[in-house]
Scaffold this motif. Structure first.
Motif, PDB file in Angstrom:
ATOM      1  N   ARG A   1      -0.213   8.026  -2.867  1.00 32.75           N
ATOM      2  CA  ARG A   1      -1.679   7.865  -2.806  1.00 32.75           C
ATOM      3  C   ARG A   1      -2.348   8.652  -3.928  1.00 32.75           C
ATOM      4  N   LYS A   2      -1.821   9.845  -4.206  1.00 37.01           N
ATOM      5  CA  LYS A   2      -2.369  10.664  -5.291  1.00 37.01           C
ATOM      6  C   LYS A   2      -2.161   9.970  -6.633  1.00 37.01           C
ATOM      7  N   ARG A   3      -0.995   9.387  -6.848  1.00 38.83           N
ATOM      8  CA  ARG A   3      -0.730   8.679  -8.102  1.00 38.83           C
ATOM      9  C   ARG A   3      -1.709   7.516  -8.283  1.00 38.83           C
ATOM     10  N   ILE A   4      -2.040   6.842  -7.207  1.00 39.46           N
ATOM     11  CA  ILE A   4      -3.013   5.743  -7.280  1.00 39.46           C
ATOM     12  C   ILE A   4      -4.371   6.275  -7.704  1.00 39.46           C
ATOM     13  N   ARG A   5      -4.784   7.397  -7.097  1.00 41.90           N
ATOM     14  CA  ARG A   5      -6.077   8.001  -7.472  1.00 41.90           C
ATOM     15  C   ARG A   5      -6.081   8.407  -8.940  1.00 41.90           C
TER      16      ARG A   5
ATOM     17  N   MET B   1       0.839  -1.185   0.000  1.00 39.39           N
ATOM     18  CA  MET B   1       0.000   0.000   0.000  1.00 39.39           C
ATOM     19  C   MET B   1       0.880   1.243   0.000  1.00 39.39           C
ATOM     20  N   ALA B   2       0.352   2.291  -0.575  1.00 35.55           N
ATOM     21  CA  ALA B   2       1.118   3.538  -0.679  1.00 35.55           C
ATOM     22  C   ALA B   2       1.274   4.177   0.694  1.00 35.55           C
ATOM     23  N   ASN B   3       2.489   4.659   0.957  1.00 31.42           N
ATOM     24  CA  ASN B   3       2.770   5.258   2.251  1.00 31.42           C
ATOM     25  C   ASN B   3       2.801   6.776   2.208  1.00 31.42           C
ATOM     26  N   THR B   4       3.188   7.342   1.081  1.00 29.79           N
ATOM     27  CA  THR B   4       3.308   8.795   1.004  1.00 29.79           C
ATOM     28  C   THR B   4       2.071   9.399   0.342  1.00 29.79           C
ATOM     29  N   ALA B   5       1.880  10.676   0.594  1.00 32.06           N
ATOM     30  CA  ALA B   5       0.735  11.381   0.008  1.00 32.06           C
ATOM     31  C   ALA B   5       0.829  11.387  -1.508  1.00 32.06           C
ATOM     32  N   SER B   6       2.034  11.560  -2.036  1.00 35.60           N
ATOM     33  CA  SER B   6       2.199  11.597  -3.492  1.00 35.60           C
ATOM     34  C   SER B   6       1.888  10.235  -4.118  1.00 35.60           C
TER      35      SER B   6
END
Length: 92
Positions: free
Chosen positions: A8-12, A1-6
């Motif tokens: 998480r944004k890339r996943i979105r 799972m993504a740990n950084t905000a960036s």
């Protein structure tokens, strides 16, 4: 799972892009299906009209990166050759 905000944004962003690209690909397939059906029916005029409707959709998909530009060029070339041969078969 993504740990950084960036991350998480890339996943979105990837999820949104995937949905858009899937819709574009499906739309192009629908246009191509109409061309194929017209060719199978043997009606050159209807096939030509269907190809003219499909052409901008295919080029748009290439512009947006859904299909490679050479793939689009190849598909259009082969379809137009098949449509052209319908006219030659009708004259013979």
């Amino acid at each position: 799972m993504a740990n950084t905000a960036s991350a998480r944004k890339r996943i979105r962003q990837t999820e949104k892009r995937t949905i858009r690209n899937r819709a574009r690909r499906s739309r192009v397939r629908g246009f191509l299906r109409k061309v194929e059906q017209a060719i199978a029916g043997g009606d050159q005029a209807q096939a030509r009209d269907a190809l003219q409707a499909a052409q901008p959709e295919l080029h748009r998909a290439a512009t947006k990166g859904v299909f490679h530009p050479n793939t689009v060029a190849r598909k259009l070339s082969r379809l137009s050759a098949r449509i052209k041969s319908l006219g030659a078969a009708a004259q013979a």
